[in-house]
Design a protein around this motif. Structure first.
Motif, PDB file in Angstrom:
ATOM      1  N   TYR A 450       0.841  -1.191   0.000  1.00 25.98           N
ATOM      2  CA  TYR A 450       0.000   0.000   0.000  1.00 25.98           C
ATOM      3  C   TYR A 450       0.881   1.247   0.000  1.00 25.98           C
ATOM      4  O   TYR A 450       0.652   2.184  -0.754  1.00 25.98           O
ATOM      5  CB  TYR A 450      -0.935   0.022   1.216  1.00 25.98           C
ATOM      6  CG  TYR A 450      -1.617   1.354   1.379  1.00 25.98           C
ATOM      7  CD1 TYR A 450      -2.607   1.741   0.473  1.00 25.98           C
ATOM      8  CD2 TYR A 450      -1.236   2.252   2.367  1.00 25.98           C
ATOM      9  CE1 TYR A 450      -3.203   2.985   0.563  1.00 25.98           C
ATOM     10  CE2 TYR A 450      -1.829   3.497   2.467  1.00 25.98           C
ATOM     11  CZ  TYR A 450      -2.818   3.861   1.566  1.00 25.98           C
ATOM     12  OH  TYR A 450      -3.399   5.100   1.658  1.00 25.98           O
ATOM     13  N   GLY A 458      -0.314  -3.503   4.020  1.00 31.62           N
ATOM     14  CA  GLY A 458      -1.748  -3.623   3.824  1.00 31.62           C
ATOM     15  C   GLY A 458      -2.114  -5.028   3.376  1.00 31.62           C
ATOM     16  O   GLY A 458      -1.255  -5.826   2.992  1.00 31.62           O
ATOM     17  N   VAL A 476      -6.374  -1.351   4.863  1.00 29.96           N
ATOM     18  CA  VAL A 476      -5.406  -0.812   5.822  1.00 29.96           C
ATOM     19  C   VAL A 476      -6.185  -0.185   6.981  1.00 29.96           C
ATOM     20  O   VAL A 476      -6.936   0.779   6.780  1.00 29.96           O
ATOM     21  CB  VAL A 476      -4.491   0.248   5.178  1.00 29.96           C
ATOM     22  CG1 VAL A 476      -3.472   0.743   6.195  1.00 29.96           C
ATOM     23  CG2 VAL A 476      -3.797  -0.308   3.949  1.00 29.96           C
TER      24      VAL A 476
END
Length: 629
Positions: A450, A458, A476
């Protein structure tokens, strides 16, 4: 004299890449930012170069330097005039229709003449220096011209267009062309040039194994350029300058490689060993670059700290120091990956020229040989552009595409080892290296984080390396994010959801009953679902340049009310929003422009005066546009 001519080559290379950046920008305005339009324009540019290289084998002159000057004048006058007539091209495109064949013929009509003239220049100058200096200077001609091109690509996008605009930038390039023409005329003390067409001595442009290597290097070089752009935007920033930075670094690598050619030959004793060694090294480094990429956030942080400490101490803690440190960091990172690999393309052209000149066609002039090698190399680039865009990335992904390119580089070395060097040891080493590429881990992982810079991985829920963009969905901290090419497009936090829903609801609520609505950008389908909530049987036109986002809709079903199952109520159009509006014959009651940040390389067009004028034209008299502010 050679220094003066090489300076002219630097200037003409600078101007040539200025024109490429400018024409791509102009055609983006005419054809849109859609991937097919961009590929078409770049391919057309290279078709012209290939034609010029090919014709260089057949055009002979008693005064090559003056002919070079006239070609530069032709490029400048033609390009500068066409800038002022580009509205005619735009009008033709709109009146005929948004069809691929229309784009092809219009781009060929505009670009074929100046790009063919550009292709003619290098072989002509190579022949001139051969006659006057009694030396084949392919490496210097190719290298110095590429250095100018590298600076032209970078400064045109970041400085000239940004500060002076398109018209003044075209004028600067035109002045450079005129400068080269006047300089060649003063040197030759002539203004009249004669040339004739002759049949090429090289039969059917057939160079055997040398042709194969030239084609493979063209293919790999262009394929890597596209892959690098798709990958490196994660670090360079996905903005309007990113492609120019990457292109500039690649051309700089080519120029340095060309200038390193003679030291390499001196070190390795022969051209065939140079080709073999460079091919094997490039194949391995292409694979090694994946390791660099996967650790780039750490490397980038280290580079920034080094340059940042120096610049902040000199200029102080301010925005200028920060931006300059960031630019140098990004440039260095691109240089470590695509720049080093591009060295091979610079080395290979003079190497192949020397092999042909010394062993295959000893009596053929330098102009014909260089034109043939560059022609075949450029044909490979065209094929590489098409295959990497439409086949390799979409079906193989980044990792396998890089592995295939790595193997092709090694294959070039194997071909030369067996056919010319006749050294089984080199051949065995090559096959071992291919096996190594196949067996070693080569997964590109940093795009699946991420936020790699902060090491926030994430939970990856969806991932697609598509034709236009890399689409990923992450969870997330209880928030779902859709990212395209590393940019957050659709977060599911409360404030974002409210904004998406307001955009979809407010226009329809103000208008009441509506029948013709356009939504620009599909995203997670949240805005679209809000529009559909007010409609019963009308079909909403949804325009997006990244069709792969449709695959992620199901992951936002909690927020878009399963909009993916209601496709009878909306119609997906794969296009640039502005380009679609230009060719659309009707009018809308509501246009929802759910575009991302205007600095983004795929959205800047939707924040221009021309776009809003077009929206005004395509709205009903009491129509509404809804957009982020």
């Amino acid at each position: 004299m050679r220094r003066v001519v090489l300076f002219f080559l630097f200037v003409s290379g600078f101007a040539s890449l200025m024109y490429q950046v400018l024409f791509v920008r102009l055609f983006n305005i005419v054809f849109g930012l859609f991937i097919h339009s961009t590929v078409l324009v770049v391919a057309t540019y290279m078709i012209g170069l290939a034609l010029g290289y090919f014709l260089a084998r057949n055009i002979k002159s008693q005064n090559n330097l003056l002919l070079y000057g006239y070609l530069e004048l032709l490029i400048g006058v033609y390009s500068f005039l066409f800038f002022y007539f580009f509205k005619v091209i735009d009008s033709l495109y709109v009146s005929i229709g948004n069809f691929f064949i229309v784009k092809f013929f219009l781009s060929m009509f505009v670009l074929l003449l100046p790009t063919s003239a550009m292709g003619l220049t290098l072989p002509i100058v190579i022949e001139y220096l051969k006659k006057t200096e009694n030396e084949d200077m392919v490496d210097k001609v190719y290298g110095v011209n590429a250095i100018g091109a590298s600076f032209g690509a970078l400064l045109t996008s970041i400085v000239f267009i940004n500060f002076f605009g398109l018209s003044t930038t075209f004028l600067i390039a035109f002045v450079m062309n005129v400068f080269v023409f006047v300089g060649t005329a003063l040197i030759t003390k002539q203004y009249r040039v004669d040339f004739r067409f002759v049949k090429s001595i090289i039969p059917n442009v057939n160079l055997g194994f040398v042709g194969v290597v030239a084609f493979v290097y063209g293919f790999c070089g262009m394929a890597l350029e596209i892959v690098w752009y798709r990958i490196l935007v994660y670090f360079v920033a996905n903005n309007t300058f990113s492609f120019s930075i990457i292109l500039s670094v690649i051309i700089l690598g080519i120029s340095i490689g060309a200038l390193l050619y003679k030291p390499l030959v001196k070190l390795l004793k022969s051209d065939n060993v140079v080709v073999i060694s460079v091919s094997f090294f490039t194949g391995l480094y292409t694979l090694f670059s994946i390791f660099i990429l996967n650790n780039s956030y750490i490397i980038k942080g280290g580079i920034y700290n080094v340059f940042g400490n120096v610049l902040f101490s000199i200029f102080g803690d301010n925005k200028f120091s920060e931006q300059l440190s960031l630019l140098i960091t990004r440039y260095t990172l691109v240089l470590m990956t695509s720049g080093i690999i591009a060295l091979s393309s610079g080395v290979i052209v003079p190497s192949l020229f020397s092999l042909v000149k010394s062993s295959l066609f000893k009596e053929v002039d330098s102009q014909s040989i260089s034109g043939t090698i560059l022609y075949i190399n450029t044909l490979g680039s065209i094929v590489g552009l098409v295959l990497i865009t439409y086949v390799m990335i979409s079906f193989l992904g980044f990792s396998t595409s890089l592995a295939v390119i790595s193997i092709l580089y090694i294959f070039s070395g194997i071909v030369v080892a067996f056919i010319l060097n006749r050294n089984k040891t080199f051949g065995i080493v090559g096959f071992f290296l291919v096996l190594l590429v196949v067996l070693l881990p080569k997964d590109v992982t940093f795009t699946k984080y991420y936020n790699g810079f902060w090491n926030v991985k994430g939970e990856l829920k969806f991932y697609k390396e598509g034709m236009y963009g890399t689409v990923a969905v992450f969870d997330v901290n209880n928030t779902r994010f859709l990212k395209i090419n590393g940019i957050d497009e659709v977060p599911s936090d409360y404030n974002s959801l409210v904004s998406f829903k307001v955009m979809g609801n407010v226009g329809v609520m103000m208008k009441g009953k509506v029948s013709n609505v356009m939504v620009n950008a599909l995203g997670g389908g949240i805005t679209l679902s809000s529009v559909l909530h007010h409609l019963s049987n009308q079909t909403v036109k949804v325009v997006d340049i990244c069709p792969d986002v449709k695959g992620a809709l199901v992951l936002f079903s909690n927020y878009n009310y399963n909009v993916f199952s209601k496709e009878k109520l909306w119609y997906f159009i794969e296009d640039d929003g502005r380009n679609f509006l230009k060719s659309y014959k009707g009018k809308f009651e509501i246009i929802v422009a759910d575009a991302t940040h205007p600095a983004s390389s795929d959205s800047w067009m939707l924040f221009t005066k021309e776009f809003y004028a077009l929206v005004y034209e395509k709205l009903e008299e009491d129509g509404i546009i809804v957009q982020w502010v």
